[in-house]
Design a protein around this motif. Structure first.
Motif, mmCIF file in Angstrom:
data_model
loop_
_atom_site.group_PDB
_atom_site.id
_atom_site.type_symbol
_atom_site.label_atom_id
_atom_site.label_comp_id
_atom_site.label_asym_id
_atom_site.label_seq_id
_atom_site.Cartn_x
_atom_site.Cartn_y
_atom_site.Cartn_z
ATOM 1 N N LYS A 81 0.939 -1.107 0.063
ATOM 2 C CA LYS A 81 0.050 -0.006 -0.149
ATOM 3 C C LYS A 81 0.833 1.249 0.071
ATOM 4 C CE LYS A 81 -3.833 2.171 2.711
ATOM 5 N NZ LYS A 81 -4.657 2.130 3.808
ATOM 6 N N GLU A 82 1.848 1.210 0.988
ATOM 7 C CA GLU A 82 2.781 2.559 1.027
ATOM 8 C C GLU A 82 3.659 2.511 -0.320
ATOM 9 O OE1 GLU A 82 6.327 4.588 3.755
ATOM 10 O OE2 GLU A 82 5.050 2.668 4.451
ATOM 11 N N LEU A 83 4.044 1.344 -0.764
ATOM 12 C CA LEU A 83 5.019 1.474 -1.977
ATOM 13 C C LEU A 83 4.112 1.992 -3.146
ATOM 14 C CD1 LEU A 83 7.854 0.587 -2.768
ATOM 15 C CD2 LEU A 83 6.901 -1.678 -3.657
ATOM 16 N N GLY A 84 2.781 1.900 -3.241
ATOM 17 C CA GLY A 84 2.091 2.264 -4.256
ATOM 18 C C GLY A 84 2.002 3.925 -4.380
ATOM 19 N N TRP A 85 1.651 4.379 -3.222
ATOM 20 C CA TRP A 85 1.780 5.910 -3.157
ATOM 21 C C TRP A 85 2.939 6.658 -3.080
ATOM 22 C CZ3 TRP A 85 3.496 8.149 1.211
ATOM 23 C CH2 TRP A 85 3.244 7.365 2.456
ATOM 24 N N ARG A 86 4.088 5.765 -2.914
ATOM 25 C CA ARG A 86 5.361 6.415 -3.133
ATOM 26 C C ARG A 86 6.062 6.494 -4.537
ATOM 27 N NH1 ARG A 86 8.185 8.173 1.366
ATOM 28 N NH2 ARG A 86 7.144 7.768 3.412
ATOM 29 N N LEU A 87 5.619 5.603 -5.172
ATOM 30 C CA LEU A 87 5.900 5.168 -6.446
ATOM 31 C C LEU A 87 4.947 5.937 -7.465
ATOM 32 C CD1 LEU A 87 7.208 1.750 -6.555
ATOM 33 C CD2 LEU A 87 8.428 3.793 -5.963
ATOM 34 N N VAL A 88 3.726 5.915 -7.260
ATOM 35 C CA VAL A 88 2.760 6.636 -8.299
ATOM 36 C C VAL A 88 2.028 7.538 -7.714
ATOM 37 C CG1 VAL A 88 0.929 6.169 -9.972
ATOM 38 C CG2 VAL A 88 2.876 4.474 -9.779
ATOM 39 N N LEU A 89 2.002 8.922 -7.686
ATOM 40 C CA LEU A 89 1.361 9.580 -6.899
ATOM 41 C C LEU A 89 0.019 10.087 -7.672
ATOM 42 C CD1 LEU A 89 1.676 11.116 -4.121
ATOM 43 C CD2 LEU A 89 2.842 13.142 -5.317
ATOM 44 N N GLU A 90 -0.876 10.821 -6.884
ATOM 45 C CA GLU A 90 -2.039 11.353 -7.806
ATOM 46 C C GLU A 90 -1.527 12.419 -8.834
ATOM 47 O OE1 GLU A 90 -1.601 13.879 -3.880
ATOM 48 O OE2 GLU A 90 -1.319 11.804 -4.533
ATOM 49 N N HIS A 91 -2.583 12.565 -9.740
ATOM 50 C CA HIS A 91 -1.863 13.482 -10.907
ATOM 51 C C HIS A 91 -1.012 12.892 -11.839
ATOM 52 C CE1 HIS A 91 -4.461 16.293 -8.789
ATOM 53 N NE2 HIS A 91 -3.683 16.271 -7.805
ATOM 54 N N ASP A 92 -0.755 11.445 -11.594
ATOM 55 C CA ASP A 92 -0.037 10.658 -12.671
ATOM 56 C C ASP A 92 1.373 11.093 -12.514
ATOM 57 O OD1 ASP A 92 -2.343 9.489 -13.839
ATOM 58 O OD2 ASP A 92 -2.322 10.933 -15.420
ATOM 59 N N ARG A 107 2.400 -6.422 -10.893
ATOM 60 C CA ARG A 107 2.166 -6.225 -12.360
ATOM 61 C C ARG A 107 1.442 -4.831 -12.463
ATOM 62 N NH1 ARG A 107 0.666 -11.560 -12.092
ATOM 63 N NH2 ARG A 107 -1.653 -11.105 -11.724
ATOM 64 N N GLY A 108 0.498 -4.689 -11.327
ATOM 65 C CA GLY A 108 -0.306 -3.221 -11.569
ATOM 66 C C GLY A 108 0.594 -2.310 -11.200
ATOM 67 N N LEU A 109 1.366 -2.071 -10.479
ATOM 68 C CA LEU A 109 2.351 -1.275 -9.985
ATOM 69 C C LEU A 109 3.205 -0.947 -11.123
ATOM 70 C CD1 LEU A 109 2.855 1.101 -8.135
ATOM 71 C CD2 LEU A 109 4.218 -0.288 -6.752
ATOM 72 N N ALA A 110 3.861 -2.110 -11.534
ATOM 73 C CA ALA A 110 4.770 -1.796 -12.818
ATOM 74 C C ALA A 110 4.101 -1.126 -13.833
ATOM 75 C CB ALA A 110 5.542 -3.153 -13.177
ATOM 76 N N GLY A 111 2.947 -1.591 -14.329
ATOM 77 C CA GLY A 111 2.278 -1.111 -15.225
ATOM 78 C C GLY A 111 1.739 0.652 -15.125
ATOM 79 N N GLN A 112 1.595 0.780 -13.861
ATOM 80 C CA GLN A 112 0.975 2.400 -13.700
ATOM 81 C C GLN A 112 2.426 3.254 -13.793
ATOM 82 O OE1 GLN A 112 -1.028 3.039 -10.025
ATOM 83 N NE2 GLN A 112 -1.577 0.962 -10.007
ATOM 84 N N ILE A 113 3.637 2.530 -13.471
ATOM 85 C CA ILE A 113 4.781 3.367 -13.776
ATOM 86 C C ILE A 113 5.165 3.669 -15.222
ATOM 87 C CG2 ILE A 113 7.390 3.232 -13.360
ATOM 88 C CD1 ILE A 113 6.673 1.740 -10.568
ATOM 89 N N LEU A 114 4.937 2.439 -15.888
ATOM 90 C CA LEU A 114 5.247 2.682 -17.358
ATOM 91 C C LEU A 114 4.317 3.416 -18.218
ATOM 92 C CD1 LEU A 114 6.645 -0.884 -18.085
ATOM 93 C CD2 LEU A 114 7.828 1.258 -18.079
ATOM 94 N N GLU A 115 3.100 3.389 -17.752
ATOM 95 C CA GLU A 115 1.852 4.155 -18.269
ATOM 96 C C GLU A 115 2.423 5.734 -18.225
ATOM 97 O OE1 GLU A 115 -1.765 3.177 -16.693
ATOM 98 O OE2 GLU A 115 -1.559 0.955 -17.072
#
Length: 241
Positions: A36-47, A71-79
């Motif tokens: 959960k924390e990794l998600g908002w540290r690697l992909v913040l709001e506003h892309d 998979r989801g987090l890596a995909g969000q980063i690449l997007e």
């Protein structure tokens, strides 16, 4: 102690020490709170992504064959790789991990998983189709807004379970024209590739939506015909760095 290679890899909260620790926790314990924390540290709001996002990518890809979170987090980063992130050299340094992620996603999609759309969007990002990776939805109730290239009127494009049509409002009246889905050789380039992948994987709703997205619309006002995807992309595609 943080490895020196992370010393300048700030995350989206401008810290340089948390991401390595969180990666260790998800790798060794699959810790839900760490994910959960990794998600908002690697992909913040506003892309927004950061140098730490790309530095973490190889380790996320190693987890991806068996982890929906990875998979989801890596995909969000690449997007978000085409956007402003202040680390232009880092995506280029991830080519090996990105190639590996492509293979992981292709195998995963062939299994027709529950997270198909998330993984399909990640595959689009891997193929540098950033615009469609960021805008593609499931075509259950999709609405797009474009301007007719012939007369300039605003046209609503509906692609979903309630119908596939172009619509304009004339006073109190709604005027609709059915979309003309692309078939066979009418599909070329990215649209053809997207269509072939979803046909291969038995994704009927996505397949039908893509056929309509890359098909034709007739303007209800002037009867001019245009390609839906071309007009939508030209109006909404972000300026590349």
């Amino acid at each position: 102690m943080v490895d020196w290679t992370w010393a300048q890899m700030r995350d989206c909260r401008f810290d340089v020490d948390r991401v390595p620790e969180l990666l260790e926790r998800v790798e060794t314990r699959n810790d839900p709170e760490a994910w959960k924390e990794l998600g908002w540290r690697l992909v913040l709001e506003h892309d927004v992504v950061s140098p730490a996002s790309f530095a973490a990518l190889p380790r996320l890809v190693r987890l991806a064959p068996h982890s929906a979170q990875a998979r989801g987090l890596a995909g969000q980063i690449l997007e978000r790789a085409a956007g402003p992130h202040g680390c232009d050299d880092l995506p280029a340094n991830c080519t090996g991990a990105i190639a590996e992620f492509r293979e992981v996603l292709d195998r995963h999609l062939r299994s027709r998983p529950a997270d198909y759309l998330v993984s399909f969007r990640a595959l689009l990002a891997v193929e540098e189709q950033y615009h469609w990776a960021n805008t593609l939805e499931g075509f259950t109730d999709g609405i797009l807004h474009v301007d007719c290239p012939h007369c300039g009127v605003g046209v609503t494009i509906a692609i979903g379970c309630f119908g596939c049509y172009a619509q304009v409002r004339d006073g109190g009246e709604e005027i609709r024209r059915e979309l003309r889905p692309a078939v066979g050789e009418q599909l070329v380039g990215t649209g053809r590739w997207m269509h072939q992948i979803t046909v291969r994987d038995g994704q009927e709703v996505l397949t039908g939506g893509i056929a309509h997205l890359f098909g034709k619309a007739e303007c209800p006002c002037c009867a001019g015909v245009f390609n839906v995807a071309d007009e939508y992309a030209s109006a909404n595609r972000p300026v590349m760095r």
